[in-house]
Design a protein around this motif. Structure first.
Motif, PDB file in Angstrom:
ATOM      1  N   ILE A  20       0.744  -1.651   0.342  1.00 37.96           N
ATOM      2  CA  ILE A  20      -0.025   0.256   0.013  1.00 37.96           C
ATOM      3  C   ILE A  20       0.729   0.925   0.060  1.00 37.96           C
ATOM      4  CG2 ILE A  20      -1.521   1.159   1.278  1.00 37.96           C
ATOM      5  CD1 ILE A  20      -3.120  -1.405   1.751  1.00 37.96           C
TER       6      ILE A  20
ATOM      7  N   ILE B  18      -6.029   5.557  -3.067  1.00 36.39           N
ATOM      8  CA  ILE B  18      -7.405   4.515  -2.353  1.00 36.39           C
ATOM      9  C   ILE B  18      -8.144   4.695  -2.123  1.00 36.39           C
ATOM     10  CG2 ILE B  18      -7.340   2.270  -0.730  1.00 36.39           C
ATOM     11  CD1 ILE B  18      -4.144   2.953  -0.999  1.00 36.39           C
TER      12      ILE B  18
ATOM     13  N   MET C  93     -10.866  -0.181  -0.138  1.00 35.39           N
ATOM     14  CA  MET C  93     -10.491  -1.595   0.463  1.00 35.39           C
ATOM     15  C   MET C  93     -10.767  -2.398   1.557  1.00 35.39           C
ATOM     16  SD  MET C  93      -6.340  -0.435   2.733  1.00 35.39           S
ATOM     17  CE  MET C  93      -6.211   0.095   3.595  1.00 35.39           C
TER      18      MET C  93
ATOM     19  N   LEU D 143      -8.398  -3.996  -2.910  1.00 37.96           N
ATOM     20  CA  LEU D 143      -8.251  -2.167  -3.148  1.00 37.96           C
ATOM     21  C   LEU D 143      -9.058  -2.040  -5.025  1.00 37.96           C
ATOM     22  CD1 LEU D 143      -4.720  -2.885  -2.165  1.00 37.96           C
ATOM     23  CD2 LEU D 143      -6.754  -1.490  -1.425  1.00 37.96           C
TER      24      LEU D 143
ATOM     25  N   VAL E 127      -8.043   0.896  -6.283  1.00 36.33           N
ATOM     26  CA  VAL E 127      -7.419   1.828  -7.029  1.00 36.33           C
ATOM     27  C   VAL E 127      -7.477   3.114  -8.078  1.00 36.33           C
ATOM     28  CG1 VAL E 127      -4.915   2.561  -7.510  1.00 36.33           C
ATOM     29  CG2 VAL E 127      -5.343   0.603  -5.772  1.00 36.33           C
TER      30      VAL E 127
END
Ligand SMILES: Nc1nc2c(ncn2[C@@H]2O[C@H](COP(=O)(O)OP(=O)(O)OP(=O)(O)O)[C@@H](O)[C@H]2O)c(=O)[nH]1
Ligand SMILES: [Mg+2]
Length: 141
Positions: free
Chosen positions: A28, A38, A41, A79, A81
């Motif tokens: 991360i 991000i 999550m 995640l 992103v």
């Protein structure tokens, strides 16, 4: 100020080996330091249908069963992103490193931390279509 226009999203996953080895923070950190954002999550143990659907493109490969066993053996970190339009997939896959572990360059996540192709720490969508499908699969709401 960074523009909020012209962004796109990709699906990233820290696989069970990354969680087991305590490398989630490292991964991360690399995503954040690169300048990617991000958005979502979630730590969870994927069930078999989810893992099978995630890797459905490999359903006919001899290693498919082994791949699904691996993905379901413990928690993963899923995640979403965000980064610059049309670059996010490529930027993330460069950070992750090549699939074949012997080709993964030092400086990439796989190049620095993985010694096998089977357990290679991180997944990243390989394009727009895969990203949309995978985000909908892992984060349906
Ligand atoms: N057990 C086993 N797993 C493999 C083999 N080749 C690839 N894999 C696994 O299958 C995953 C999916 O393969 P690909 O989609 O071609 O590679 P990738 O896009 O770099 O990896 P992902 O981001 O996880 O999708 C790889 O990340 C490996 O974990 C193999 O020969 N045996
Ligand atoms: Mg792939």
């Amino acid at each position: 100020m960074r523009s909020v226009m012209n962004v796109n999203q990709t699906f990233i996953m820290c696989k069970p080996d990354a969680v087991e080895r305590g490398l989630v923070g490292e991964i991360i950190t690399r995503i954040e330091r690169k300048g990617l954002r991000i958005l979502r999550m979630d730590l969870r143990v994927p069930d078999r249908p989810l893992a099978e659907a995630h890797y459905e493109e490999h359903a006919d490969k001899p290693f498919y069963g082994e791949l699904v066993d691996f993905l379901t053996r413990g928690p993963v970190v899923a995640l979403v992103v965000e980064g610059p339009e049309d670059q996010t997939f490529h930027l993330m896959r460069t950070l992750i490193g090549k699939t074949q572990v012997a080709e993964a360059q030092p400086g990439s996540i796989r190049g620095d931390f993985a010694t096998t192709t089977n357990e290679n720490l991180v997944h990243g969508s390989d394009g727009h279509e895969a990203a949309s499908r995978e985000i909908a699969l892992w984060f349906p709401s």
